[in-house]
Design a protein around this motif. Structure first.
Motif, PDB file in Angstrom:
ATOM      1  N   ILE A  80       0.844  -1.203   0.000  1.00 15.64           N
ATOM      2  CA  ILE A  80       0.000   0.000   0.000  1.00 15.64           C
ATOM      3  C   ILE A  80       0.874   1.246   0.000  1.00 15.64           C
ATOM      4  O   ILE A  80       0.544   2.258  -0.637  1.00 15.64           O
ATOM      5  CB  ILE A  80      -0.956  -0.019   1.204  1.00 15.64           C
ATOM      6  CG1 ILE A  80      -1.976  -1.148   1.052  1.00 15.64           C
ATOM      7  CG2 ILE A  80      -1.683   1.317   1.342  1.00 15.64           C
ATOM      8  CD1 ILE A  80      -2.870  -1.335   2.267  1.00 15.64           C
ATOM      9  N   LEU A  81       2.003   1.195   0.705  1.00 16.60           N
ATOM     10  CA  LEU A  81       2.934   2.320   0.700  1.00 16.60           C
ATOM     11  C   LEU A  81       3.448   2.589  -0.716  1.00 16.60           C
ATOM     12  O   LEU A  81       3.576   3.749  -1.128  1.00 16.60           O
ATOM     13  CB  LEU A  81       4.097   2.041   1.644  1.00 16.60           C
ATOM     14  CG  LEU A  81       5.207   3.100   1.696  1.00 16.60           C
ATOM     15  CD1 LEU A  81       4.659   4.460   2.131  1.00 16.60           C
ATOM     16  CD2 LEU A  81       6.328   2.649   2.630  1.00 16.60           C
ATOM     17  N   GLN A  82       3.711   1.527  -1.478  1.00 16.44           N
ATOM     18  CA  GLN A  82       4.155   1.726  -2.857  1.00 16.44           C
ATOM     19  C   GLN A  82       3.062   2.384  -3.702  1.00 16.44           C
ATOM     20  O   GLN A  82       3.337   3.223  -4.568  1.00 16.44           O
ATOM     21  CB  GLN A  82       4.579   0.385  -3.486  1.00 16.44           C
ATOM     22  CG  GLN A  82       5.609  -0.394  -2.684  1.00 16.44           C
ATOM     23  CD  GLN A  82       6.768   0.450  -2.229  1.00 16.44           C
ATOM     24  OE1 GLN A  82       7.525   1.008  -3.027  1.00 16.44           O
ATOM     25  NE2 GLN A  82       6.934   0.567  -0.913  1.00 16.44           N
ATOM     26  N   LEU A  83       1.816   2.011  -3.442  1.00 13.63           N
ATOM     27  CA  LEU A  83       0.681   2.658  -4.114  1.00 13.63           C
ATOM     28  C   LEU A  83       0.640   4.140  -3.769  1.00 13.63           C
ATOM     29  O   LEU A  83       0.389   4.983  -4.645  1.00 13.63           O
ATOM     30  CB  LEU A  83      -0.625   1.978  -3.690  1.00 13.63           C
ATOM     31  CG  LEU A  83      -1.926   2.670  -4.114  1.00 13.63           C
ATOM     32  CD1 LEU A  83      -2.059   2.669  -5.634  1.00 13.63           C
ATOM     33  CD2 LEU A  83      -3.136   1.982  -3.472  1.00 13.63           C
ATOM     34  N   ALA A  84       0.889   4.462  -2.505  1.00 19.35           N
ATOM     35  CA  ALA A  84       0.890   5.871  -2.090  1.00 19.35           C
ATOM     36  C   ALA A  84       1.963   6.651  -2.839  1.00 19.35           C
ATOM     37  O   ALA A  84       1.728   7.793  -3.268  1.00 19.35           O
ATOM     38  CB  ALA A  84       1.119   5.969  -0.585  1.00 19.35           C
ATOM     39  N   VAL A  85       3.137   6.056  -3.008  1.00 13.08           N
ATOM     40  CA  VAL A  85       4.220   6.740  -3.721  1.00 13.08           C
ATOM     41  C   VAL A  85       3.824   6.987  -5.175  1.00 13.08           C
ATOM     42  O   VAL A  85       3.985   8.097  -5.700  1.00 13.08           O
ATOM     43  CB  VAL A  85       5.518   5.914  -3.664  1.00 13.08           C
ATOM     44  CG1 VAL A  85       6.635   6.628  -4.427  1.00 13.08           C
ATOM     45  CG2 VAL A  85       5.956   5.684  -2.214  1.00 13.08           C
ATOM     46  N   VAL A  86       3.310   5.962  -5.828  1.00 10.50           N
ATOM     47  CA  VAL A  86       2.914   6.111  -7.236  1.00 10.50           C
ATOM     48  C   VAL A  86       1.835   7.181  -7.387  1.00 10.50           C
ATOM     49  O   VAL A  86       1.888   8.020  -8.299  1.00 10.50           O
ATOM     50  CB  VAL A  86       2.425   4.756  -7.799  1.00 10.50           C
ATOM     51  CG1 VAL A  86       1.831   4.935  -9.195  1.00 10.50           C
ATOM     52  CG2 VAL A  86       3.578   3.747  -7.838  1.00 10.50           C
ATOM     53  N   ALA A  87       0.841   7.177  -6.488  1.00  7.06           N
ATOM     54  CA  ALA A  87      -0.218   8.188  -6.559  1.00  7.06           C
ATOM     55  C   ALA A  87       0.349   9.587  -6.364  1.00  7.06           C
ATOM     56  O   ALA A  87      -0.056  10.538  -7.045  1.00  7.06           O
ATOM     57  CB  ALA A  87      -1.283   7.898  -5.504  1.00  7.06           C
ATOM     58  N   ARG A  88       1.318   9.711  -5.455  1.00 10.50           N
ATOM     59  CA  ARG A  88       1.915  11.035  -5.222  1.00 10.50           C
ATOM     60  C   ARG A  88       2.696  11.509  -6.434  1.00 10.50           C
ATOM     61  O   ARG A  88       2.700  12.714  -6.770  1.00 10.50           O
ATOM     62  CB  ARG A  88       2.826  10.986  -3.980  1.00 10.50           C
ATOM     63  CG  ARG A  88       3.380  12.351  -3.572  1.00 10.50           C
ATOM     64  CD  ARG A  88       2.258  13.306  -3.239  1.00 10.50           C
ATOM     65  NE  ARG A  88       2.721  14.683  -3.026  1.00 10.50           N
ATOM     66  CZ  ARG A  88       2.902  15.581  -3.979  1.00 10.50           C
ATOM     67  NH1 ARG A  88       2.665  15.247  -5.249  1.00 10.50           N
ATOM     68  NH2 ARG A  88       3.288  16.806  -3.681  1.00 10.50           N
ATOM     69  N   LEU A  89       3.357  10.602  -7.126  1.00 12.48           N
ATOM     70  CA  LEU A  89       4.084  10.984  -8.344  1.00 12.48           C
ATOM     71  C   LEU A  89       3.108  11.385  -9.446  1.00 12.48           C
ATOM     72  O   LEU A  89       3.344  12.362 -10.178  1.00 12.48           O
ATOM     73  CB  LEU A  89       4.975   9.835  -8.818  1.00 12.48           C
ATOM     74  CG  LEU A  89       6.052   9.345  -7.853  1.00 12.48           C
ATOM     75  CD1 LEU A  89       6.965   8.338  -8.544  1.00 12.48           C
ATOM     76  CD2 LEU A  89       6.878  10.489  -7.294  1.00 12.48           C
ATOM     77  N   LEU A  90       2.008  10.640  -9.569  1.00 13.20           N
ATOM     78  CA  LEU A  90       1.018  10.968 -10.596  1.00 13.20           C
ATOM     79  C   LEU A  90       0.385  12.337 -10.337  1.00 13.20           C
ATOM     80  O   LEU A  90       0.018  13.043 -11.281  1.00 13.20           O
ATOM     81  CB  LEU A  90      -0.068   9.893 -10.639  1.00 13.20           C
ATOM     82  CG  LEU A  90       0.358   8.530 -11.213  1.00 13.20           C
ATOM     83  CD1 LEU A  90      -0.754   7.507 -11.050  1.00 13.20           C
ATOM     84  CD2 LEU A  90       0.760   8.664 -12.675  1.00 13.20           C
ATOM     85  N   ALA A  91       0.273  12.714  -9.071  1.00  8.94           N
ATOM     86  CA  ALA A  91      -0.290  14.032  -8.746  1.00  8.94           C
ATOM     87  C   ALA A  91       0.571  15.157  -9.306  1.00  8.94           C
ATOM     88  O   ALA A  91       0.057  16.256  -9.575  1.00  8.94           O
ATOM     89  CB  ALA A  91      -0.429  14.188  -7.229  1.00  8.94           C
ATOM     90  N   GLU A  92       1.853  14.896  -9.505  1.00  8.17           N
ATOM     91  CA  GLU A  92       2.761  15.927 -10.012  1.00  8.17           C
ATOM     92  C   GLU A  92       2.685  16.097 -11.526  1.00  8.17           C
ATOM     93  O   GLU A  92       3.187  17.088 -12.054  1.00  8.17           O
ATOM     94  CB  GLU A  92       4.204  15.613  -9.598  1.00  8.17           C
ATOM     95  CG  GLU A  92       4.467  15.782  -8.112  1.00  8.17           C
ATOM     96  CD  GLU A  92       4.222  17.204  -7.647  1.00  8.17           C
ATOM     97  OE1 GLU A  92       4.663  18.143  -8.348  1.00  8.17           O
ATOM     98  OE2 GLU A  92       3.582  17.384  -6.584  1.00  8.17           O
ATOM     99  N   VAL A  93       2.095  15.152 -12.217  1.00 10.86           N
ATOM    100  CA  VAL A  93       2.021  15.252 -13.689  1.00 10.86           C
ATOM    101  C   VAL A  93       0.576  15.367 -14.154  1.00 10.86           C
ATOM    102  O   VAL A  93       0.280  15.161 -15.335  1.00 10.86           O
ATOM    103  CB  VAL A  93       2.717  14.046 -14.361  1.00 10.86           C
ATOM    104  CG1 VAL A  93       4.216  14.076 -14.076  1.00 10.86           C
ATOM    105  CG2 VAL A  93       2.118  12.715 -13.890  1.00 10.86           C
TER     106      VAL A  93
END
Length: 407
Positions: free
Chosen positions: A352-365
Motif C-alpha cells: 500500500i505504501l508503494q501505491l501511495a508513492v505512485v499516486a503522489r508521483l502521478l499528482a505531479e504530472v
C-alpha cells in the motif's frame, strides 16, 4: 495499569533501536497528521498562517525531523558491531533520544506558536544530531575491525545532515527564509539518499547471500564515495538554484545505483518478503535519479519543471520511507527474538505504501481535480500503510524480547 505502563517504559529504553525507532514512528505520524489538514484547507481554498510557508515546514518535518530517529536508531545499534567497538552507553543514547524527542516536539509546536519555538526545536534537533555524530566518531576511534569503510562513510554523510540542520537554524535566525526553504532538499539528497545507499551497500548483499542461490556479494569500494559525492553534488547544485544542470550528477547516479540494483539481484528474492521489500525500496534510488535527470534536461531545454516535485517524492517517499519500513521491520524482528519473517499485514502495508508513492508521483504530472484526487489517494494510502505498521512494531518496542535475551 501503572505496572504495565512502567514495564513498557522500561522495555522501551533498553536498546537504542527501541527508543529511536519509537520516536521515528511517532514523528512520521505527527508529521503527516500536521500536513493532512493543510492539504484539505488548500483544496477548500482556505488560507493558513504559519511562521514560514507550510510546504517548507512539511519538507523540514519529514526530512530533518523524521529521519534522524531512524538513522541514529540503526547506526547506534549496528555501527559498533560493524567496527567491533563496545556498545553505546545507555546514559548516552537515552540522553540523546530525549533531546531529539524534545526537538521534534518543539519544532511541531513552533509551526503554530511562532518562530521562537520553531528555532528552539531545530536547535535541539541539531544538538542531538551533533551528540550522535560524536558517539559514532568515538566508536570508530576505538574500533578493532579491519574494515571501517561503511562506518566512515556513514559518519561523513551524517555530518552533512548535521551541517544542514545547523544551517537551517542559522537561516531562521537571520530571517533568510529562502535559505531555510532549500535545507530539506540539501538534507534529502546530501544526507538521506547517501545514508540509505551506504547502509544498503553494507547490508543488502549480507542479507541476500544466504537467501539467494549462487549469490555473490557485490560491494565495490569505489561506489560509496562516488554515490555520496554525486548525491551531495545534486544537493549543492539544487541549493544554489542550478536545477538545469542536475543531469550532470543525476545521470551517473542513476547508472551506478541502477547497476547495483541489478547486481544485487533483488528479483531472485521473491520468495522472501523481508528481503525483496529491501530491494524494492532501494530501486527507488535510481528511479528518483532518472526522474530528476529528466526534469533537469527539460529545464535545460527550456520546457520548465515538467515533473514538479516527483523526483523529490520518489526519493523521500519512495526510497527513504520504503527503506525505513523494510529495514525497521527486519531490525525490530531480529532484535526482539522473533523469526525473521514479514507477516501478511506488514507485506500488505508495504505494498500500500508503494501505491501511495505512485499516486503522489502521478499528482505531479496531472492537474485540476485529477491532481487533487491523486493527492488524497496518496495521503490516504500512506496512512493505511504506516498506521497499522507503526502500531504493530511500536508494541514490540514496549515488550521484552521473546527469547529472554537483553536488548
Amino acid at each position: 495499569m501503572p505496572g504495565s505502563v512502567f514495564e513498557a517504559g522500561r522495555c522501551l529504553i533498553q536498546a537504542p533501536h527501541r527508543l529511536f525507532f519509537m520516536g521515528g514512528l511517532g514523528a512520521l505520524m505527527v508529521g503527516m497528521l500536521w500536513w493532512a489538514p493543510v492539504l484539505v484547507m488548500r483544496w477548500a481554498g482556505m488560507a493558513s498562517a504559519y511562521p514560514v510557508p507550510a510546504i517548507w515546514l512539511h519538507a523540514w518535518l519529514m526530512t530533518v525531523g523524521v529521519f534522524p530517529f531512524f538513522v541514529f536508531g540503526f547506526l547506534l545499534t549496528a555501527l559498533p558491531r560493524w567496527v567491533a567497538a563496545p556498545p553505546v552507553s545507555p546514559l548516552i543514547y537515552r540522553s540523546m533520544a530525549a533531546v531529539l524527542y524534545a526537538g521534534y516536539a518543539l519544532t511541531v509546536v513552533g509551526t503554530l506558536a511562532g518562530i521562537d519555538f520553531l528555532m528552539a526545536g531545530i536547535a535541539l534537533t541539531a544538538l542531538a544530531w551533533a551528540l550522535g555524530l560524536g558517539v559514532l566518531m568515538r566508536c570508530v576511534l576505538v574500533a578493532r575491525a579491519p574494515s571501517l569503510m561503511h562506518a566512515r562513510w556513514s559518519i561523513i554523510v551524517t555530518a552533512v545532515g548535521c551541517i544542514g540542520a545547523l544551517a537551517g537554524l542559522g537561516a531562521l535566525g537571520q530571517a533568510r527564509q529562502s535559505l531555510f526553504a532549500a535545507m530539506p532538499t540539501l538534507a534529502l539528497w546530501g544526507f538521506v539518499g547517501p545514508i540509505v545507499f551506504v547502509v544498503a551497500h553494507r547490508m543488502l548483499p549480507f542479507f541476500s547471500e544466504p537467501m539467494i542461490a549462487d549469490y555473490r556479494r557485490y560491494q565495490p569500494v569505489w561506489s560509496p564515495p562516488l554515490v555520496v559525492a554525486l548525491s551531495l553534488g545534486h544537493g549543492v547544485l539544487a541549493f544554489n538554484g542550478h536545477h538545469a544542470w542536475l543531469f550532470t550528477v543525476d545521470l551517473p547516479l542513476a547508472l551506478i545505483t541502477g547497476w547495483h540494483a541489478l547486481r544485487w539481484r533483488g528479483w531472485a528474492a521473491s520468495h522472501v518478503p523481508l528481503l525483496w521489500s529491501l530491494h524494492m525500496a532501494f530501486a527507488w534510488l535510481p528511479i528518483a535519479a532518472v526522474l530528476s535527470a529528466v526534469q533537469s534536461l527539460a529545464l535545460f531545454a527550456g520546457y520548465g519543471a515538467v515533473l514538479g516535485l516527483a523526483p523529490t517524492h520518489a526519493l523521500g517517499m519512495g526510497l527513504a520511507t520504503s527503506m525505513v519500513f523494510a529495514m525497521v521491520t527486519r531490525v525490530s524482528l531480529g532484535h526482539s527474538g522473533r523469526r525473521l519473517e514479514m507477516d501478511n499485514l506488514s507485506v500488505l502495508c508495504f505494498l500500500i505504501l508503494q501505491l501511495a508513492v505512485v499516486a503522489r508521483l502521478l499528482a505531479e504530472v496531472t492537474a485540476g481535480h485529477l491532481r487533487w484526487l491523486f493527492l488524497f489517494v496518496a495521503i490516504g494510502a500512506w496512512f493505511e500503510a504506516i498506521l497499522p505498521w507503526a502500531i504493530r512494531y511500536g508494541r514490540i518496542y514496549c515488550r521484552p524480547r521473546l527469547d529472554g535475551q537483553p536488548g
